[in-house]
Every structure is written in structure tokens, then in C-alpha cells.
Design a protein around this motif. Structure first.
Motif: not given
Length: 282
Positions: A125-138
Motif C-alpha cells: 500500500t501507499v499509506q501504512p496499515l498500522w494494524g497489519k504490522y506486528d513486532a516481527a514485521v517492524r
């Protein structure tokens, strides 16, 4: 379940070796409104771990080839298979999620930090979807920034990064989905000499560190090819003029045929040089 871990392995051919990550067979593309031929009977395949340069003059069809392999457009005739799936028989949205794309024209938020831009690669996505990013993704985003040697840019707004820094951040973003295939559409566009060399070094290290990753780089300049590039495809007016190992394809005769003017080619320490072969008046 981790969506990356859940992905099926690449298809394999009868001898047990990995099948191509991309294959075009007799592909033609015509513009619907005018009937203009953009690609004509193109056949080509790319295997895991191969690094290809895609060269040709403006209008040769390079971007259309990338759009086909990127599952953005379909051929008028012929077949296109990407990661073992034939276009027209697969949900292209799922397929695109497994293909990394880097282009200087990509739309990303200029106000977002470099770390946030990389995070958006996980959702496409162009804008972040914060609910999709857990600690492992970050954490994965942080590790990719470190791998691309731009960890110190994590909190810097993308819009104030230099051209070379932006290119490396976009590569990190493309790698978030752990793609088997990375498409680079003129990634060196508008870079100055130091930034260009830094990006070439980055691509060389990336090839060494990810032996299964295949890449296709569209460029106009041989000087932008890293020593990792082992194959080249030359396009002219929508047709393949030559393809194969770089030593056989990137010759003065073949480049002259492709670009329609005398071209002299040299190679030094794994890097390529090209210039006009015309003799200038004294």
C-alpha cells in the motif's frame, strides 16, 4: 501463520532443478485502440538466482515486458508464467504480492519515515496499515534497512532523502515480501555519480547475499550494471534482438544493431562501458 513461510516452493522441472521464475512464450502485445504492435513474438525465461539486464532504445518495449512479468498487464497472444502461475489463471493480486518492484516513479508518502515506507511493502500500500504490522514485521523492516546500509535513515522523512537513499529504501520496501523476483525499472534515474556507485555496490551485495533471488534491471546505460549481472536481453521495436550471457550479448556488433548506430563496448573489472563508435571531425 507467517504468510511468507506459508508460500509454496517454486515449481521444479523434470530434472529437479528450480523452474523459471518468469517465462514468456511467443508473447505479443498490441494496443487495443490503435492496433499498434508493442511486443512481437517475445520468448524469454529467467531462472532463480539469475540477474538480467533489459536494454533497448526508448519505445523498444522494455517497460511492457516488466509490466507483463509484474502481472500488471496481460499479453494479446502467447503465454506469460510468473512464479509457476500463468497469467489469466491466477489471482494477479496475490501474484503481485510475491514480486518485488522498484521504480523511481513509485508513489509513496514523502512525509513518511524511511522505516514506514519499508513497512508498507508488507501490505503493498501507499499509506501504512498500522494494524497489519506486528513486532516481527517492524523488526523485519529494520533489518532490511540495515541490510541495504541505510539503517540511519529509519526516522528520516522519505521526501528529504537523496535520490540514492530513496532507491535503497525502495529496494528494502520491495524485499519486505521476500520475493523470488525483483524488478528494477530504471532505478538509477537522476542519480549523481556517487549515488549511482553506491547503488551498484548495493545490488552487487544483494546478489551475493540472496543467491536464489532473480533480478531484472531496465536501464539505458551499461555503466549502471553491477558485476552481478550475468545475462542480458536486447529489445528493438518490440522484438528480441539477442539474449543470453552478457559476454555474448553485450558486444559492439549486437549493441550497434539494437540501437541503430555504431556502439563500442568494453569491460573492465566486471563493469561495462559503452560509447558511440562514430568518428567525430577533428
Amino acid at each position: 501463520m507467517d504468510p511468507i513461510a506459508a508460500r509454496p516452493p517454486l515449481p521444479r522441472v523434470t530434472d529437479g532443478s528450480p523452474g523459471p521464475v518468469a517465462a514468456l512464450d511467443g508473447v505479443s502485445v498490441r494496443r487495443f485502440t490503435t492496433g499498434q504492435v508493442i511486443l512481437d513474438d517475445v520468448s524469454w525465461s529467467v531462472r532463480p538466482g539469475e540477474h538480467w539486464a533489459l536494454l533497448g532504445a526508448n519505445g523498444a518495449g522494455k517497460t511492457t515486458v516488466l509490466r507483463l512479468i509484474g502481472a500488471v498487464v496481460h499479453p494479446t497472444s502467447g503465454t506469460v508464467e510468473v512464479l509457476g502461475h500463468r497469467l489469466g489463471r491466477v489471482d494477479v493480486r496475490e501474484l503481485r504480492a510475491r514480486i518485488g518492484l522498484v521504480s523511481s516513479s513509485q508513489k509513496v508518502s514523502l512525509d513518511a519515515t524511511a522505516h514506514t515506507v519499508v513497512l508498507t511493502g508488507a501490505t503493498g500500500t501507499v499509506q501504512p496499515l498500522w494494524g497489519k504490522y506486528d513486532a516481527a514485521v517492524r523488526e523485519r523492516a529494520s533489518l532490511l534497512l540495515a541490510e541495504l546500509e541505510c539503517k540511519d535513515l529509519a526516522d528520516r522523512p522519505f521526501g528529504v532523502c537523496s535520490g540514492g537513499q530513496r532507491a535503497r529504501v525502495l529496494i528494502a520496501r520491495a524485499l519486505m515480501s521476500d520475493p523470488a523476483l525483483l524488478l528494477l525499472d530504471e532505478p538509477f534515474n537522476a542519480l549523481d555519480l556517487p549515488s549511482r556507485e553506491d547503488l551498484i555496490d548495493t545490488m552487487h551485495r544483494l546478489a551475493a547475499g540472496r543467491p536464489e533471488l532473480a533480478t531484472i534491471t531496465v536501464t539505458h546505460h551499461l555503466e549502471e550494471l553491477s558485476p552481478a549481472i550475468g545475462h542480458a536481453l536486447l529489445l528493438k521495436e518490440g522484438r528480441v534482438r539477442a539474449q543470453g550471457p552478457v559476454a555474448e550479448v553485450l558486444t559492439g556488433a549486437r549493441m550497434s544493431d539494437c540501437f541503430g548506430r555504431p556502439v563500442e563496448v568494453a569491460r573492465l573489472d566486471g563493469r561495462w562501458l559503452a560509447r558511440s563508435g562514430r568518428t567525430l571531425p577533428a
